[in-house]
Design an enzyme around this catalytic site. Structure first.
Site, PDB file in Angstrom:
ATOM      1  N   GLU A  87       0.853  -1.185   0.000  1.00 57.83           N
ATOM      2  CA  GLU A  87       0.000   0.000   0.000  1.00 57.83           C
ATOM      3  C   GLU A  87       0.889   1.234   0.000  1.00 57.83           C
ATOM      4  O   GLU A  87       1.899   1.296   0.682  1.00 57.83           O
ATOM      5  CB  GLU A  87      -0.913   0.028   1.244  1.00 57.83           C
ATOM      6  CG  GLU A  87      -2.076  -0.928   1.161  1.00 57.83           C
ATOM      7  CD  GLU A  87      -3.238  -0.579   2.103  1.00 57.83           C
ATOM      8  OE1 GLU A  87      -3.279   0.546   2.627  1.00 57.83           O
ATOM      9  OE2 GLU A  87      -4.095  -1.455   2.287  1.00 57.83           O
ATOM     10  N   HIS A 101      -4.537   6.642  -0.509  1.00 58.66           N
ATOM     11  CA  HIS A 101      -3.744   5.434  -0.354  1.00 58.66           C
ATOM     12  C   HIS A 101      -4.286   4.380  -1.288  1.00 58.66           C
ATOM     13  O   HIS A 101      -5.370   4.527  -1.861  1.00 58.66           O
ATOM     14  CB  HIS A 101      -3.664   4.967   1.104  1.00 58.66           C
ATOM     15  CG  HIS A 101      -4.915   4.379   1.673  1.00 58.66           C
ATOM     16  ND1 HIS A 101      -5.950   5.145   2.146  1.00 58.66           N
ATOM     17  CD2 HIS A 101      -5.290   3.089   1.862  1.00 58.66           C
ATOM     18  CE1 HIS A 101      -6.912   4.356   2.619  1.00 58.66           C
ATOM     19  NE2 HIS A 101      -6.544   3.093   2.447  1.00 58.66           N
ATOM     20  N   ASP A 108     -10.001   1.778   7.479  1.00 60.29           N
ATOM     21  CA  ASP A 108      -9.889   3.173   7.026  1.00 60.29           C
ATOM     22  C   ASP A 108     -10.901   4.051   7.748  1.00 60.29           C
ATOM     23  O   ASP A 108     -10.592   5.160   8.185  1.00 60.29           O
ATOM     24  CB  ASP A 108     -10.150   3.271   5.516  1.00 60.29           C
ATOM     25  CG  ASP A 108      -9.090   2.546   4.706  1.00 60.29           C
ATOM     26  OD1 ASP A 108      -7.951   2.435   5.183  1.00 60.29           O
ATOM     27  OD2 ASP A 108      -9.423   2.108   3.595  1.00 60.29           O
TER      28      ASP A 108
HETATM   29 ZN   LIG Z   1      -7.380   1.430   3.109  1.00 57.06          ZN
END
Ligand SMILES: [Zn+2]
Length: 121
Positions: A12, A66, A79
């Protein structure tokens, strides 16, 4: 952003969007401190430097981006739980082999998608 998330895949990648009046003027890449394919934690030193840069240029933090190299296309439960700023959250994910970006507004645990408009590709 596209090149950044693509180059860091399968990890990520993340960063900040600075601008004014919901218009991005600067994309600031921030290192994913935990180098994970399923999570990101912004390097706190780079994040601080970025905030200082934004303030010294009289801009505002208007977004965070992201990537989800392995999906989903939307914000994850993590998140939503960890969202610390009331700004647009952009999620990059590969759909049918092509990276795509979607924007989400997170507030009080609620997620709503917001349209993104690319002015200068
Ligand atoms: Zn995420």
């Amino acid at each position: 952003m596209l090149r950044h998330v693509s180059e860091h895949s399968p990890l990520e990648a993340c960063g900040l969007l600075a601008g004014k009046n919901a218009r991005v003027e600067k994309v600031i890449f921030v290192r994913n401190q935990i180098q994970s394919p399923t999570r990101f934690v912004m390097d706190p030193y780079e994040q601080l430097r970025a905030f200082e840069w934004i303030e010294s240029h009289a801009l505002e933090l208007i977004g965070i981006f992201h990537s989800h190299p392995a999906g989903p296309e939307t914000t994850s439960a993590t998140d939503v739980a960890e969202a610390a700023y009331e700004v647009v959250h952009i999620i990059w994910s590969p759909a049918n082999g092509q990276w795509q970006a979607r924007g989400f507004w997170l507030e009080n645990g609620q997620v709503s998608e917001v349209p993104l408009l690319v002015l200068d590709p």
